[in-house]
Each structure stands twice: as structure tokens, then as C-alpha cells.
Motif scaffolding. Sequence first.
Motif, PDB file in Angstrom:
ATOM      1  N   SER A  26       1.044  -9.703  -9.820  1.00  0.00           N
ATOM      2  CA  SER A  26       0.937  -8.256  -9.698  1.00  0.00           C
ATOM      3  C   SER A  26       2.273  -7.537  -9.630  1.00  0.00           C
ATOM      4  CB  SER A  26       0.142  -7.925  -8.430  1.00  0.00           C
ATOM      5  OG  SER A  26       0.749  -8.560  -7.311  1.00  0.00           O
ATOM      6  N   ASN A  28       3.143  -3.432  -8.678  1.00  0.00           N
ATOM      7  CA  ASN A  28       2.524  -2.191  -8.214  1.00  0.00           C
ATOM      8  C   ASN A  28       3.563  -1.147  -7.850  1.00  0.00           C
ATOM      9  OD1 ASN A  28       0.008  -3.563  -8.223  1.00  0.00           O
ATOM     10  ND2 ASN A  28       0.333  -4.226  -6.105  1.00  0.00           N
ATOM     11  N   ASP A  30       4.305   1.383  -5.106  1.00  0.00           N
ATOM     12  CA  ASP A  30       3.886   1.569  -3.713  1.00  0.00           C
ATOM     13  C   ASP A  30       4.141   3.012  -3.278  1.00  0.00           C
ATOM     14  OD1 ASP A  30       3.273  -1.100  -3.634  1.00  0.00           O
ATOM     15  OD2 ASP A  30       5.057  -1.695  -2.503  1.00  0.00           O
ATOM     16  N   GLY A  56       4.029  -4.778  -5.291  1.00  0.00           N
ATOM     17  CA  GLY A  56       3.151  -5.795  -5.873  1.00  0.00           C
ATOM     18  C   GLY A  56       3.588  -7.135  -5.332  1.00  0.00           C
ATOM     19  N   SER A 108      -0.734   1.495 -14.312  1.00  0.00           N
ATOM     20  CA  SER A 108      -0.206   0.283 -13.685  1.00  0.00           C
ATOM     21  C   SER A 108      -0.835   0.128 -12.303  1.00  0.00           C
ATOM     22  CB  SER A 108       1.313   0.371 -13.560  1.00  0.00           C
ATOM     23  OG  SER A 108       1.918   0.515 -14.824  1.00  0.00           O
ATOM     24  N   GLY A 109      -0.632  -1.026 -11.714  1.00  0.00           N
ATOM     25  CA  GLY A 109      -1.140  -1.253 -10.369  1.00  0.00           C
ATOM     26  C   GLY A 109      -0.464  -0.336  -9.357  1.00  0.00           C
ATOM     27  N   THR A 110      -1.203   0.046  -8.327  1.00  0.00           N
ATOM     28  CA  THR A 110      -0.651   0.915  -7.281  1.00  0.00           C
ATOM     29  C   THR A 110      -1.131   0.454  -5.909  1.00  0.00           C
ATOM     30  OG1 THR A 110      -2.504   2.466  -7.523  1.00  0.00           O
ATOM     31  CG2 THR A 110      -0.488   2.979  -8.729  1.00  0.00           C
ATOM     32  N   THR A 111      -0.358   0.790  -4.893  1.00  0.00           N
ATOM     33  CA  THR A 111      -0.800   0.637  -3.508  1.00  0.00           C
ATOM     34  C   THR A 111      -0.447   1.904  -2.749  1.00  0.00           C
ATOM     35  OG1 THR A 111       1.286  -0.434  -2.897  1.00  0.00           O
ATOM     36  CG2 THR A 111      -0.562  -1.878  -3.417  1.00  0.00           C
ATOM     37  N   TYR A 125      -4.992  -1.278  -2.018  1.00  0.00           N
ATOM     38  CA  TYR A 125      -4.527  -1.779  -3.317  1.00  0.00           C
ATOM     39  C   TYR A 125      -5.472  -1.376  -4.434  1.00  0.00           C
ATOM     40  CZ  TYR A 125      -3.856  -5.407  -6.956  1.00  0.00           C
ATOM     41  OH  TYR A 125      -3.673  -6.079  -8.130  1.00  0.00           O
ATOM     42  N   ASN A 130      -3.006  -4.885 -13.512  1.00  0.00           N
ATOM     43  CA  ASN A 130      -3.026  -6.259 -13.007  1.00  0.00           C
ATOM     44  C   ASN A 130      -4.366  -6.942 -13.276  1.00  0.00           C
ATOM     45  OD1 ASN A 130      -0.381  -6.160 -11.774  1.00  0.00           O
ATOM     46  ND2 ASN A 130      -1.272  -4.891 -10.167  1.00  0.00           N
ATOM     47  N   GLU A 156      -3.673 -11.407  -6.397  1.00  0.00           N
ATOM     48  CA  GLU A 156      -3.811 -10.033  -6.869  1.00  0.00           C
ATOM     49  C   GLU A 156      -4.067  -9.976  -8.369  1.00  0.00           C
ATOM     50  OE1 GLU A 156      -1.484  -7.276  -3.579  1.00  0.00           O
ATOM     51  OE2 GLU A 156      -0.451  -7.727  -5.436  1.00  0.00           O
TER      52      GLU A 156
END
Length: 330
Positions: A26, A28, A30, A56, A108-111, A125, A130, A156
Motif C-alpha cells: 500500500s 496512501n 495520510d 501507507g 490513490s489510497g488514503t487514510t 483507511y 491499493n 493492505e
Amino acid sequence: MKTNEEIRSAFERVANSSESVTVIGSMNADYTVETERLPLPGETVKGGPLQILAGGKSANQASAAARIGTRVIMLGAVGDDANADFLLNELRKAGVDVSGVAHKPGPSGTTVITVDSHAENVIVYSAGSNAKVDADYVTAAASDITASRTLGLCLESPMPAVVQAATIAHQAGVTVLLNNSPFQKELPQELVDNADILLVNEHEMAQYLGIQPPANGDWSSIDWPDVALRMHASGFDEAIVTLGAEGSCILSYKDGLGEFVMIPSVTVRAVDTTGCGDAFMGAILGGLAADLSLLESARLAAYVAAYAATGLGAQTSYGSPQQILGQFRM
């Protein structure tokens, strides 16, 4: 003095090693806010300025390993949004090879991370790109995996991709370090069979093995040889359990006996513990690739993770050997 010399030597061995690490997983963005205390359910609290930081779990692990001098290849997927370039550029700045990262349509991946004044955090998350990493992508990247000394995996990414990566690595004799996080109580047998070392925190370990946490909160008081035997029964002859401020514990199974070694923590004034576990794993990956023992790697990782706790965010808080040694006047 002996400890100083050992840690300096470990850093030098990592930096001088020609072996590489591959991390699959992953990346991410953030979205991080600091607040006095974490909100209760349904409650609104006032926070500080929003910061967008690179994260990530897998990207953090890759960044931490690269920062201490390891040659690192990152595999995974980013989206087609502005965060994609941001995430890849941050990894490049750390020294990570991102040439094999895929680009997928969508975010894209995010948190979303909230950090309180005691450096505790809560994290939500969203997988984004991902979730689009599949077994076919991993198979196409097999040459990167098999050319490496160690492979780092967490959960992840979709499980079929994780299992495929572990299988390819194991068949090629590459050491597979599996971080069971986000935690899953039941792991596919194929993944267990193809992973060499399990890394979990104390709470994940207790859930995974069905062990009752100590009533007094003192993890040093539990029967660690029995834990090692249970870990062996679950399929892992070697494991690392991180214990937060109490350090970590290396578990092993040999000649029918469960063995353990406690690694003390390194004391710092913590600012933000986000990404400290990933820094620990990244250092383990780098140490193993440089032919350090698991014990030597864990001792090194204690300093890498402690340094990360002194800064805000994950990748932004990771240090070079010079910065880490300077922090602890070694």
C-alpha cells in the motif's frame, strides 16, 4: 559503549550491503490532524491544521528501509489523482525504486489520522488503488521479487496478491517477512506456508493465538516460551512481537522448545507514534537483507522506530543513520 559500537556496525553493514528488499503493498496519502484528545463517538473536537503526508504501511516500510541505506524496490499501485505523483515523489526522495509501481484509474489510497497530545492515534483507511493490485500484476513483477534478499508484506493489499508474492518469493529462497496488519485472525494456509517470519504487535499476537492479555498490562510477565510453541503450532517458527514502550520479543522454535529474547525499547520523548511499527519492520527488512541476524535486526530496529516517534507523520519522521545516531549521541 558496546551497544553503541554494535548499532553503528549494524548501520554500516546495512548501508554497505549490495542486496535488495522488495516491498509489495500500500501507498496512501495520510490526512493528519493533531488534537488535544481523541473524540468520543459522536463528538466533535477542535483540531490543528490539516497536513497531507505520505503513508501507507508498505510505503512506510519501504521508505524506512531505504532511509537507512537499503536498496529497496516498491511494488503496488497508485491512482490517477494528484496524490499519485506526491506519493511516488516522496518515495523517490527516500531512495526507493518506484519504476515498477502501476497506475490505475481512480483515487490513490488514503487514510484519515487523528493524533492526540499523548501521541496516540486513530486511523481510518480507504484502499483506493491499493485494492486493484492483483495476482497477475505480482506475477509480472516476479523478477524483482526473486532478485531480492527479503520480501516485505502486509495486508493492505488484496489477499490473492499477497499470497502470490509470498509463494514466488518462497520458491526462490527469498526470506518473507509478513506483517499481519491490518489484523486478520485467520490467515490463508498458503500464505502461512510461504512466509518465514511473522511480525505482530502484542494485541495482534494475543488475538491470533487466543491468548488472554495480562490483567496488569505487563506483557513481560506472560509465558513467552509457551507463546513461541503456540506460534510454531500456528505455522511460524520465527516471529517478532512488538510491545510498544516495552520493546519487542523475538520468538523461535528449535528442537521441540519455544525460545524467546526480549529487546528493550529506546526511550525518547514521543511526538507521534504513527508509522513507528512500519519503521521497525523496514529496519528488520534492511537488516535481514544485509545478513544481520533477526536479533541484530531487531536491536537496530528499536533505534529506527524510536527516532520515528520524535517527528510528526510516518515517512516524514524517518531518519538516516547519521540522524538516528546523532539523536542518541552514539
